[in-house]
Design a protein around this motif. Sequence first.
Motif, short mmCIF file in Angstrom:
data_model
loop_
_atom_site.label_atom_id
_atom_site.label_comp_id
_atom_site.label_asym_id
_atom_site.label_seq_id
_atom_site.Cartn_x
_atom_site.Cartn_y
_atom_site.Cartn_z
N LEU A 186 0.83 -1.20 0.00
CA LEU A 186 0.00 0.00 0.00
C LEU A 186 0.87 1.25 0.00
O LEU A 186 1.89 1.31 0.70
N ARG A 187 0.42 2.23 -0.73
CA ARG A 187 1.15 3.49 -0.81
C ARG A 187 0.67 4.45 0.29
O ARG A 187 -0.52 4.73 0.40
N GLY A 188 1.60 4.89 1.12
CA GLY A 188 1.32 5.97 2.07
C GLY A 188 0.29 5.64 3.13
O GLY A 188 -0.66 6.39 3.32
N HIS A 189 0.45 4.52 3.82
CA HIS A 189 -0.50 4.19 4.90
C HIS A 189 0.25 3.50 6.03
O HIS A 189 1.14 2.67 5.80
N ASP A 190 -0.11 3.85 7.27
CA ASP A 190 0.48 3.20 8.43
C ASP A 190 0.01 1.76 8.52
O ASP A 190 -0.94 1.35 7.86
N LEU A 191 0.68 0.99 9.39
CA LEU A 191 0.31 -0.41 9.55
C LEU A 191 -1.11 -0.55 10.09
O LEU A 191 -1.41 -0.04 11.17
N PRO A 192 -1.99 -1.21 9.37
CA PRO A 192 -3.34 -1.43 9.90
C PRO A 192 -3.36 -2.64 10.83
O PRO A 192 -2.38 -3.41 10.91
N ASP A 193 -4.45 -2.82 11.53
CA ASP A 193 -4.61 -3.97 12.41
C ASP A 193 -5.25 -5.12 11.66
O ASP A 193 -5.96 -4.93 10.67
N ARG A 194 -4.99 -6.34 12.19
CA ARG A 194 -5.74 -7.48 11.68
C ARG A 194 -7.23 -7.22 11.90
O ARG A 194 -7.65 -6.69 12.92
N GLY A 195 -8.03 -7.63 10.92
CA GLY A 195 -9.47 -7.44 11.04
C GLY A 195 -9.98 -6.23 10.29
O GLY A 195 -11.19 -6.07 10.11
N GLN A 196 -9.09 -5.35 9.84
CA GLN A 196 -9.52 -4.30 8.92
C GLN A 196 -9.57 -4.90 7.52
O GLN A 196 -9.09 -6.02 7.29
N ALA A 197 -10.15 -4.20 6.59
CA ALA A 197 -10.35 -4.77 5.26
C ALA A 197 -10.11 -3.73 4.18
O ALA A 197 -10.41 -2.55 4.35
N LEU A 198 -9.55 -4.20 3.07
CA LEU A 198 -9.45 -3.40 1.85
C LEU A 198 -10.70 -3.68 1.02
O LEU A 198 -10.99 -4.84 0.72
N VAL A 199 -11.43 -2.62 0.65
CA VAL A 199 -12.71 -2.82 -0.05
C VAL A 199 -12.82 -1.90 -1.25
O VAL A 199 -12.20 -0.83 -1.29
N THR A 200 -13.65 -2.31 -2.20
CA THR A 200 -13.97 -1.48 -3.35
C THR A 200 -14.80 -0.28 -2.90
O THR A 200 -15.81 -0.44 -2.21
#
Length: 630
Positions: free
Chosen positions: A254-268
């Motif tokens: 991913l470009r320009g994003h801090d580390l997310p947590d498990r359980g978050q999602a990438l969505v359309t």
Amino acid sequence: MHVVATAGHVDHGKSTLVRALTGMEPDRLEEERRRGLTIELGYAWTVLPSGERLAFVDVPGHERFLGTMLAGVGPVPAVMFVVAADEGWMPQSEEHLVALEALGVRHCLLVVTRSDLADPAPAIERSRTRLTTALGGRARSRPDAVLGGEVGGVVAVAVSGRTGQGLPELRRALDGLVAGLPRPDPGAAVRLWIDRAFSVTGSGTVVTGTLPAGTVSVGDELLLAGEPVRVRGLESLKEARDTVSGVARVAVNLRGHDLPDRGQALVTPGGWTYTDLVDVRVQPVGALQEAAGLPRRLTVHVGSAAVTAEARPLGGRVVRLRLGRPVPLHLGDVLLLRDPGRDPGRDRSEVRVLAGALVLDVHPPALRRRGAARERAALLETALPKPAAPPAPAAPLTPAASSAPAATPGGPDVAFALRVHRLLRAADLRAMGVAPGGPGVAGEWYADPAYWEELGRRLVEVVREYGGGHPLEPGMPVEAARHELGLPDRRLVGALVRPPLALVGGRIVAGAAGLPASVRRAVERVRQELAARPFQAPEAGRLAELGLGPRELAAAVRAGSLLRVGEGIVLLPGADARAAELLRRLPQPFTVSQARRALDTTRRVAVPLLEHLDRAGLTQRLDEVHRRCG
């Protein structure tokens, strides 16, 4: 590619089996290797005899890591259930099975390990009983099951990870399992639940997960926790890719994003509804018998997410869940409800998975009235499509069309969403996961058919009521009608206008029936007087005698009862078309005098009537004197 998760009791050989099948080490952490215990999710892959590539999500079996197990199984369509021959069915076998039942898993392969240490038959017999009891027809059979043919509707394979016994048969059984999996839609909205996130020097943030459907490409813009992110790079099974379609294990840079947590999602973007309030239909499993028996505080699992929630029973099996944070959901998603608490003296064999929950509404309304909760539950239950009849017991079971309960008969669909909400925009339906297939009732708006009919009837009533209270006003304003019907958009009002209603100059008129009785009587007298000579328009004095002043005339014209062709000149509706027909019989071109004689009228009427015909395109003015029919 296909993706399968493992399941089963701790230390029953899940990781050993994956290692034997793939030649890869699924346990990643040094502590895991030191303790011989899977703590985190592990990943490995192999090529099956058919040439299909199969990735494994290896989950922990220890009861303390049930949440991690659910994070691995949640996005995966099929499970390899592992039971050790020398220990048989164990407490975590039961908890994992209950979790699969709650999640609605339909594709399962039973593998009995350590067959070199004990006779596998007893473990197969006990395990098949539990699997068929819990999963029923959802665990699909194939005729090439090992150890004496079909085993209780589930393919069973006995293996030894240490000696390699049964591994060729297991590979063939895995080929059979993946052959029966549903084909995912590459055009579906993306929802990639994150199960790992880390930083790579020179690349930045990388997240991994199982992509069940849809397509991700380098350069795509997706949403993460509602914020836009750009896909900088992709890998699948350690190979750089420009595009990856589900089902697949995928790593996304991913470009320009801090580390997310498990359980978050990438969505359309626009493809999902972020919500922290949902109405669900609960399917109790394990010891729980009724939805009313749910504790108030729960842990809700969906994909790799584990979210705290408060439960409010509405009636029957319908429950409202208030989640601790918004998550991206569709109608028909399956949630797993788990008891987050545990007493110090709790029996370790007690199952904490309580129920599965089918998402029925991601935009539920507030419940303020007494009895509103029961009414809401009844609406949701009755609006659900009726499930298809189950197959006869003697009929062979075949692979399901989809691994998601949303796609099964009886799940929420477009008709269900419209019946529950009555009116929705196309974008709302897409975000709910039930995209409309045809045109709406007004632009982007879609309506429940029964509600739309009811609105049409109500509009006639409110327009007539308005006309009774305002008899000489030029119809009911569209905005007033919108407010009276409680509609969110003026376009909906316009789409509802149909005979006997008409839309004239931003107002809705109800035809002659909406006129006051005195005006209707006066119009009828005009009709009688014009019957013999239709172009002899009454003089202003005669109209006044009949009670047709300027406001009454305006109301009659709006209602379509009279035709205004000029200031103070009214004829019967259709007189202009009849005049054009008579004028076509004249030699062309013709003069006003010739027209006047043909129409048997006066110049007072002929001049404005001809100008009206010019504007309507029925005649064409050639010069100051002559016209011809168009």
